[in-house]
Design a protein around this motif. Structure first.
Motif, PDB file in Angstrom:
ATOM      1  N   LEU A  31      37.891  16.670  12.010  1.00  0.00           N
ATOM      2  CA  LEU A  31      37.094  16.842  10.794  1.00  0.00           C
ATOM      3  C   LEU A  31      37.553  15.910   9.688  1.00  0.00           C
ATOM      4  O   LEU A  31      36.779  15.524   8.820  1.00  0.00           O
ATOM      5  CB  LEU A  31      37.161  18.292  10.309  1.00  0.00           C
ATOM      6  N   ARG A 175      43.152  28.481   3.846  1.00  0.00           N
ATOM      7  CA  ARG A 175      42.237  28.125   2.760  1.00  0.00           C
ATOM      8  C   ARG A 175      42.556  26.737   2.177  1.00  0.00           C
ATOM      9  O   ARG A 175      41.647  25.908   2.044  1.00  0.00           O
ATOM     10  CB  ARG A 175      42.248  29.211   1.689  1.00  0.00           C
ATOM     11  N   VAL A 178      41.406  24.084   4.740  1.00  0.00           N
ATOM     12  CA  VAL A 178      39.956  23.897   4.835  1.00  0.00           C
ATOM     13  C   VAL A 178      39.445  23.151   3.607  1.00  0.00           C
ATOM     14  O   VAL A 178      38.673  22.189   3.724  1.00  0.00           O
ATOM     15  CB  VAL A 178      39.241  25.260   4.990  1.00  0.00           C
ATOM     16  N   ILE A 179      39.878  23.577   2.414  1.00  0.00           N
ATOM     17  CA  ILE A 179      39.366  22.945   1.198  1.00  0.00           C
ATOM     18  C   ILE A 179      39.781  21.478   1.152  1.00  0.00           C
ATOM     19  O   ILE A 179      38.973  20.602   0.839  1.00  0.00           O
ATOM     20  CB  ILE A 179      39.862  23.696  -0.060  1.00  0.00           C
ATOM     21  N   THR A 181      40.510  19.563   3.603  1.00  0.00           N
ATOM     22  CA  THR A 181      39.861  18.797   4.664  1.00  0.00           C
ATOM     23  C   THR A 181      38.444  18.420   4.250  1.00  0.00           C
ATOM     24  O   THR A 181      38.019  17.284   4.423  1.00  0.00           O
ATOM     25  CB  THR A 181      39.820  19.607   5.973  1.00  0.00           C
ATOM     26  N   PHE A 182      37.724  19.371   3.649  1.00  0.00           N
ATOM     27  CA  PHE A 182      36.330  19.108   3.259  1.00  0.00           C
ATOM     28  C   PHE A 182      36.266  18.179   2.046  1.00  0.00           C
ATOM     29  O   PHE A 182      35.496  17.220   2.029  1.00  0.00           O
ATOM     30  CB  PHE A 182      35.613  20.420   2.949  1.00  0.00           C
ATOM     31  N   ARG A 233      32.565  20.952  18.154  1.00  0.00           N
ATOM     32  CA  ARG A 233      31.750  20.672  16.966  1.00  0.00           C
ATOM     33  C   ARG A 233      30.271  20.618  17.317  1.00  0.00           C
ATOM     34  O   ARG A 233      29.418  20.907  16.480  1.00  0.00           O
ATOM     35  CB  ARG A 233      32.217  19.342  16.330  1.00  0.00           C
ATOM     36  N   ASP A 237      27.808  25.151  13.962  1.00  0.00           N
ATOM     37  CA  ASP A 237      27.893  24.581  12.617  1.00  0.00           C
ATOM     38  C   ASP A 237      28.850  25.371  11.735  1.00  0.00           C
ATOM     39  O   ASP A 237      28.837  25.216  10.524  1.00  0.00           O
ATOM     40  CB  ASP A 237      26.503  24.586  11.963  1.00  0.00           C
ATOM     41  N   ARG A 238      29.633  26.251  12.333  1.00  0.00           N
ATOM     42  CA  ARG A 238      30.579  27.047  11.556  1.00  0.00           C
ATOM     43  C   ARG A 238      31.985  26.736  12.027  1.00  0.00           C
ATOM     44  O   ARG A 238      32.211  26.521  13.209  1.00  0.00           O
ATOM     45  CB  ARG A 238      30.322  28.556  11.747  1.00  0.00           C
ATOM     46  N   LEU A 239      32.933  26.794  11.087  1.00  0.00           N
ATOM     47  CA  LEU A 239      34.293  26.368  11.409  1.00  0.00           C
ATOM     48  C   LEU A 239      34.993  27.327  12.372  1.00  0.00           C
ATOM     49  O   LEU A 239      35.590  26.890  13.364  1.00  0.00           O
ATOM     50  CB  LEU A 239      35.098  26.196  10.124  1.00  0.00           C
ATOM     51  N   GLN A 242      33.674  27.117  15.769  1.00  0.00           N
ATOM     52  CA  GLN A 242      34.075  25.827  16.331  1.00  0.00           C
ATOM     53  C   GLN A 242      35.487  25.913  16.895  1.00  0.00           C
ATOM     54  O   GLN A 242      35.776  25.422  17.993  1.00  0.00           O
ATOM     55  CB  GLN A 242      34.023  24.728  15.260  1.00  0.00           C
ATOM     56  N   ALA A 303      17.902  21.375  14.423  1.00  0.00           N
ATOM     57  CA  ALA A 303      18.726  22.464  13.894  1.00  0.00           C
ATOM     58  C   ALA A 303      18.007  23.797  14.046  1.00  0.00           C
ATOM     59  O   ALA A 303      16.799  23.829  14.075  1.00  0.00           O
ATOM     60  CB  ALA A 303      19.022  22.213  12.433  1.00  0.00           C
TER      61      ALA A 303
END
Lengths: 303, 259
Positions: A31, A175, A178-179, A181-182, A233, A237-239, A242, A303
């Motif tokens: 990611l 948390r 994830v933050i 990474t995005f 992946r 579409d959700r972490l 995934q 989708a």
């Protein structure tokens, strides 16, 4: 059937533990578009592992991790030196340093023929899963026999520990991880400890590469870092789903690859088996291919 | 919170930058920039491409190292008031293919308050939904972010900043590449926040809308060209100094989108 436990189940378990640890961390590498970080690390740590082996004469985990860490630091310094004095772009500096260190590791390895412990170039490249059998564990009764249990390959508890550490890291750092990474810019502004999280992720990738390399080899570990998460992946579409898919794919590759390689049989019949680590990586690659062709969330899928 | 803010606003600016200098390698990017931004006002940062607008914001927030200068947020160093400051990066700085839903991203805005561990429950989800309602996206809360249009993605970022409930909002090109309806919605929302006494600072590109949208302006080109109310600072002469010959038709000339 009784042969199943010690000769098949234990190597499959070791392979699965290595694959799952790699895949869990690999989700974040993929990611972050840092998939090749695992590749780089597994190249760089080789001379460190070999040096630790030469100095201590054992393949225990702590010296190897220290050696790997030292090699990683050396690599970082060398990249900076090549970049500044060689006046080349960072990518070229990294390519030169990673490959040079890996080559040095192989040369070092060739010079260290201790004979007592099996450790050679092939071992480093694609591990030796076939040899990690539990000969004392032929009968199911061995599971409650302390003498037989002490004969379990040490890689099994070692990789189990590594998996516990990885899961613990993901649980604690979830948390912030994830933050950052995005959206690393937002994360830094919001006070997320971005650097700490990045360093933690890379250190754990190095740790898992070192512990997994005994089972599946330093190079094959790369496939486990990238293939299961990349395939996962394309399934969702959700972490969290995934990550669950990537774990399932990792176990599928480890177990399916080992069985497909016919590795258990190889101990008794010459010439029918192929490299288990190679087969595991191949199964992982085929999984990725199938996910890319048929996964519900692949690029271009409705989708 | 508003009481605290008005008491402070009387004595201090929302953001004060003094003598901030930044260099990339040996190439200077910002040279002793001075700027002041007021609470209760909507301020634009304008300047030609490469003027250092994003660099100024990132250096002020400590995300890139500065050589010299001091920066005060709400009268304090950033570390003391981080939770009262919301930063909205450029939309295209992130990978929108990331496996997250709209509400997942908005919930990230609660990090400052919740930290790494506090549980996210129904109450927090309701809060995030309320922020999404402000930007008219509550219907798409569970949509994957990659399926949104550019304007919708920008609104998700704004909703995340709303969730931070900050006194100072700093936005890097919030209107870049968004449709006209989204632009109106975002501007109205930001103006309302400024009306509540908060400070809103945005990097802005379309010189033709500066007078209409903003109270104050900073004109930047590696150094401060002008800083103050739009009336006083946003003049033909100052713009000519910042943009040089590139601005041929006065402040109404359209400018190219920033890379």
């Amino acid at each position: 059937m009784a042969l199943y436990l010690g000769l098949t189940l234990v190597p499959i378990l070791i392979g699965s533990l290595a694959a799952v640890s790699c895949a869990l961390l690999g989700n974040f590498l993929v990611l972050r578009r840092q998939s090749l970080m695992g590749d780089a690390i597994s190249h760089v740590v080789l001379p460190g592992i070999v040096a630790a082996f030469v100095l201590t004469g054992s393949m225990s985990a702590i010296p190897m991790l220290l050696g790997a860490a030292a090699a990683a630091l050396l690599a970082a310094a060398m990249i900076e030196i090549v970049r500044v004095y060689g006046k080349v772009e960072p990518g070229a500096a990294m390519g030169v340093v990673f490959t040079a260190l890996f080559a040095f590791g192989i040369v070092l390895l060739e010079q260290t023929d201790t004979g007592s412990i099996h450790f050679d170039v092939e071992h480093a490249l694609y591990g030796n899963l076939e040899s990690l059998v539990w000969l004392a564990g032929i009968e199911w009764a061995a599971l409650i026999d302390p003498i037989a249990l002490s004969d379990i390959p040490p890689q099994l508890p070692r990789l189990a520990m590594a998996l516990v550490v990885v899961v613990g890291f993901l649980a604690v750092a979830w948390r912030p991880l994830v933050i950052s990474t995005f959206d690393p810019t937002f994360a830094a502004a919001a006070g997320v400890p971005v650097r700490l999280v990045n360093a933690g992720l890379i250190i754990l990738v190095a740790m898992v590469s070192v512990t997994a390399f005994e089972a599946v080899g330093a190079i094959i570990a790369i496939a486990m870092l990238i293939c299961p998460p990349a395939a996962a992946r394309m399934m969702t579409d959700r972490l969290l789903p995934q990550i669950a898919w990537s774990v399932a794919f990792a176990i599928l590759a480890a177990a399916g690859g080992y069985v497909a390689a016919g590795a258990g049989v190889a101990l008794f019949v010459e010439g029918v088996a192929v490299s288990a680590a190679g087969m595991i990586a191949t199964v992982a690659g085929v999984t990725l291919l199938l996910a890319a062709a048929f996964g519900p969330r692949r690029k271009g899928a409705k989708a | 919170m508003l009481n605290r803010l008005t008491a402070k606003a009387a004595t201090t600016d929302a953001l004060t930058i003094s003598g901030l200098s930044v260099a990339y390698g040996d190439k200077p990017a910002l040279n002793a920039v001075d700027a002041r931004f007021s609470a209760g006002a909507m301020s634009a940062i304008v300047g030609p491409n490469g003027a250092g607008k994003s660099t100024l914001l990132k250096a002020a927030m400590g995300m890139i190292p500065s050589i010299d200068g001091t920066v005060r947020f709400l009268g304090e160093p950033l570390s003391a008031v981080r939770r009262r400051v919301a930063y909205v990066p450029q939309r295209l700085s992130v990978d929108w293919d990331f496996p997250a839903t709209v509400i997942d991203v908005v919930l990230m805005g609660l990090y400052g308050r919740l930290g790494a561990f506090a549980w996210i429950g129904q109450k927090e989800r309701q809060e995030a939904l309320a922020c999404l309602k402000e930007v008219d996206l509550d219907d798409l809360a569970d949509r994957q972010i990659g399926q949104l249009s550019g304007g919708q993605q920008q609104r998700v970022f704004i909703a995340r900043a709303l969730a931070q409930n900050a006194d100072l909002l700093i936005l890097d090109e919030p209107l870049a590449g968004v449709d006209a309806a989204t632009e109106r919605l975002i501007v109205a929302l930001l103006r309302r926040l400024a009306g509540e006494g908060r400070a809103v600072i945005a990097v802005h590109h379309d010189l033709s809308t500066v007078r209409e949208y903003y109270d104050d302006v900073l004109i930047l080109n590696g150094a401060t060209i002008a800083n103050g109310s739009v009336e006083a600072a946003f003049t033909e002469a100052n713009l000519a100094r910042a943009y040089g010959g590139r601005l041929t038709a006065g402040p109404l000339a359209p400018t190219g989108a920033r890379a």
